[in-house]
Design a protein around this motif. Structure first.
Motif: not given
Length: 660
Positions: A260-267, A276-278, A282-290, A313-322
């Motif tokens: 959810s913080k934009g840290k890459i887990l797999k690529i 891509i890391t940067s 930026v993607t998270v910063e621009n869309n964290e409130c959407t 991606i959601f888990w128990y209605d919580r945003f956990i990643g994308f």
């Protein structure tokens, strides 16, 4: 440094508690009513635990706190509490443990508090009288904030500072009003990151103090952390499955899995990892409130333009990643690979442990090791196309195209052009550039002909010739094109009967029926229903990027006893319906489609029979229910003749007429 008072490692009498409280109060009074410089250790305080003295020093630094405060001096609003409680995943996961502990403490003189990482009391459990008492006397109410900043030295706030379990005994509290209480707290820590997630607190009056309170508190935290570890394992498994599905679907694109913080887990492509890391940050910063669950944008990497598709991606209605898919713009109009016709399923995709299913899979694996044509038979919805995919995936043709064609879905006039292709101007309305047929597309690979029994007789002749000669002639052309194609055919019809009725060619049947695989109906492998249902639940969680969902034992019992005329396809549809209508991810009987609530039960026999015969009768009746009262299918499942089945029912007081 001890986090539990030295003098309470063993049971104390009431007189000993009174003397201990008096002695501690003298130290508290002397410290707060006779000011000492913060951090200075006076000989009179050598009996005060270091951890308490340090906390007293911290509490003294807060100018708006004084030792005569009621307890906590800060409360959040009911609306804020409601929102915090809704979003606190740890609280929802821990709730069963908390409720059970509350029931155990209801007859004890204790109250149990669950607090978040800021020390806010989310909820309380245990003895209602004690709960009211501590709420009224020191403001230990839901919504009160018990960090050291707002309550001074106390078990909850000090445990947050130390990230360690601690017990605060009577006058060790900063607040004078709290001296009537003994409180034991332990932090809930993230099993993977050690991050503070919340605090469990067990409180009682000093006169009712029990020396095992601290152990009870730590035991509850251990239970909750085990639940968290199991939950996080499920989360990681779900995210892994989402990633695997994405790289399988988007074979030629960059696929990135982030938290959810934009840290890459797999690529799947780390050639431009820094850029891509940067980009992900930026993607998270621009869309964290959407509130959007899926969005697109355009990005630039190494001077090239990409279309970026992002899915939360959601888990128990919580945003956990994308998951993010970066597709190069030059690739949008045409493929850069030889083909995109890959098999979607492998043998790992086929779910089941029943003996009949295992025999079927073994036969399919043997077929995969050869290059012979295969005929797959079975009722609609039993998974014939999945097995065909798996055979191709495990064969030496796996790196070449897998082409599927449903013979029943194409008008008979168009079927020849679909199979063999055509040249420019072959017929009115044809593509002026001509078209490649399925046989040519499947060259070096596998052609899967589904619903073969619906193919017109005149086309069966042409199909036989192509299979025999391994060459095709496009419609309107004279040139023979050699091909190398393995054919896997499937049908839900009895082709032997079709041959007898003159609807299917015998020579084509024998050409295709080199290896025959019959898929069992779902009612013949009912022990696989729970496995399949759970698999579909997990698959839907991955597809919807939202989980988890669980099936109750009652709902699973209904699924197991249903006859499933639509087989596995029907089961998957029912599970999807149930997921959509589940409450808080729990699939109950009420979540199932309406016709499951109206299933008729078989009549009960009034004849008295012994337990062994009763068990045999139940076995027979369940088989009849699964076969929708089809005696032939039931007898086949029970491995007995129809006459034997009739005889057994009659002997036990049943007849098929009354049952139907």
């Amino acid at each position: 440094m001890s986090y539990v008072p030295y003098s309470v490692y063993q049971p104390l009498t009431k007189n000993e508690v009174t003397l201990l409280r008096k002695k501690q109060f003298e130290k508290w009074e002397h410290y707060f009513l006779n000011p000492i410089q913060i951090g200075q250790k006076h000989t009179e305080f050598t009996e005060v635990r270091d951890v308490i003295l340090q906390s007293w020093n911290r509490s003294k630094e807060y100018q708006d706190l004084n030792p005569m405060i009621e307890g906590s001096v800060k409360n959040i609003s009911d609306e804020e509490l409601k929102e915090i409680r809704k979003k606190n995943e740890v609280f929802h996961l821990a709730e069963p443990v908390l409720k059970q502990a509350g029931q155990e403490l209801s007859d004890e003189n204790h109250v149990l508090l669950f607090c978040d990482s800021d020390g806010i009391i989310i909820d309380n459990y245990g003895n209602h009288s004690v709960s009211r008492n501590i709420g009224n006397s020191v403001n230990a109410n839901n919504g009160a904030q018990w960090s050291e900043r707002w309550a001074g030295t106390n078990a909850i706030g000090t445990s947050i500072i130390l990230k360690q379990p601690i017990q605060i005994f009577s006058s060790e509290h900063f607040s004078y009003n709290c001296h009537e209480w003994v409180c034991s707290s332990a932090p809930i820590l993230d099993p993977l990151t050690n991050e503070l997630l919340g605090v469990i607190n067990l409180s009682t009056t000093a006169n009712s103090f029990h020396y095992l309170s601290m152990m009870k508190t730590i035991g509850l935290v251990n239970q909750i952390e085990r639940i968290l570890f199991h939950n996080y394992y499920q989360v990681r498994e779900m995210m892994q499955n989402i990633y695997i599905e994405a790289i399988s679907k988007w074979k030629n694109q960059i696929v990135i899995l982030c938290n959810s913080k934009g840290k890459i887990l797999k690529i799947n492509n780390d050639t431009q990892i820094n850029e891509i890391t940067s980009l992900m940050s930026v993607t998270v910063e621009n869309n964290e409130c959407t509130t959007k669950k899926e969005w697109e944008d355009e990005v630039t990497l190494h001077g090239s333009q990409y279309r970026a598709i992002h899915k939360k991606i959601f888990w128990y209605d919580r945003f956990i990643g994308f998951i993010s898919i970066l597709e190069k713009k030059s690739r949008l109009s045409h493929s850069t690979t030889i083909h995109n016709h890959f098999a979607k399923y492998s043998f790992q995709s086929l779910i089941g442990n029943s003996e009949e299913f295992k025999r079927t899979i073994h036969l399919a694996q043997v077929a995969a090791s050869s290059d012979s044509n295969v005929l797959i038979t079975g009722d609609s919805g039993t998974g014939k196309e999945l097995v065909a995919n798996a055979i191709h995936q495990a064969s030496n043709r796996f790196d070449h195209p897998f082409i599927a064609l449903n013979c029943a879905a194409i008008p008979k006039d168009l079927l020849p052009s679909e199979l063999f292709g055509y040249v420019a101007g072959a017929f009115t309305g044809a593509n002026p550039k001509g078209s490649i047929g399925k046989f040519e597309l499947a060259n070096k690979g596998t052609l899967f002909l589904d619903e073969l029994g619906d193919m017109p007789l005149e086309l069966q002749v042409q199909l036989l010739r192509v299979i025999q000669e391994q060459e095709i002639i496009r419609i309107g052309d004279k040139i023979r094109t050699p091909i190398d194609v393995r054919v896997i055919a499937a049908t839900n019809k009895n082709l032997v009967e079709e041959i007898q009725m003159g609807k299917f060619r015998k020579d084509l049947y024998y050409r295709l029926n080199v290896i025959q695989i019959e898929l069992p109906s779902l009612r013949r492998r009912s022990e696989d229903i729970p496995l399949l249902a759970e698999y579909f639940v997990q698959k839907l969680s991955v597809k919807k990027h939202h989980g988890p969902h669980h099936i109750t034992a009652e709902a699973m019992g209904i699924l197991k006893n249903y006859s499933w005329p639509g087989n596995i396809r029907e089961l998957e549809n029912v599970v999807e319906y149930a997921v959509n209508f589940s409450a808080n991810g729990i699939i109950t009987p009420e979540s199932l489609p309406m016709h499951f609530h109206n299933q008729q039960t078989l009549p009960i026999n009034s004849v008295s029979i012994n337990p062994v015969k009763q068990a045999e009768l139940d076995w027979i009746i369940q088989a009849l229910k699964r076969s929708q009262m089809n005696v032939t299918d039931a007898a086949k499942e029970l491995k007995m003749s129809r006459s034997t089945l009739y005889r057994k029912l009659k002997k036990m007081g049943y007849d098929m007429k009354s049952l139907k």
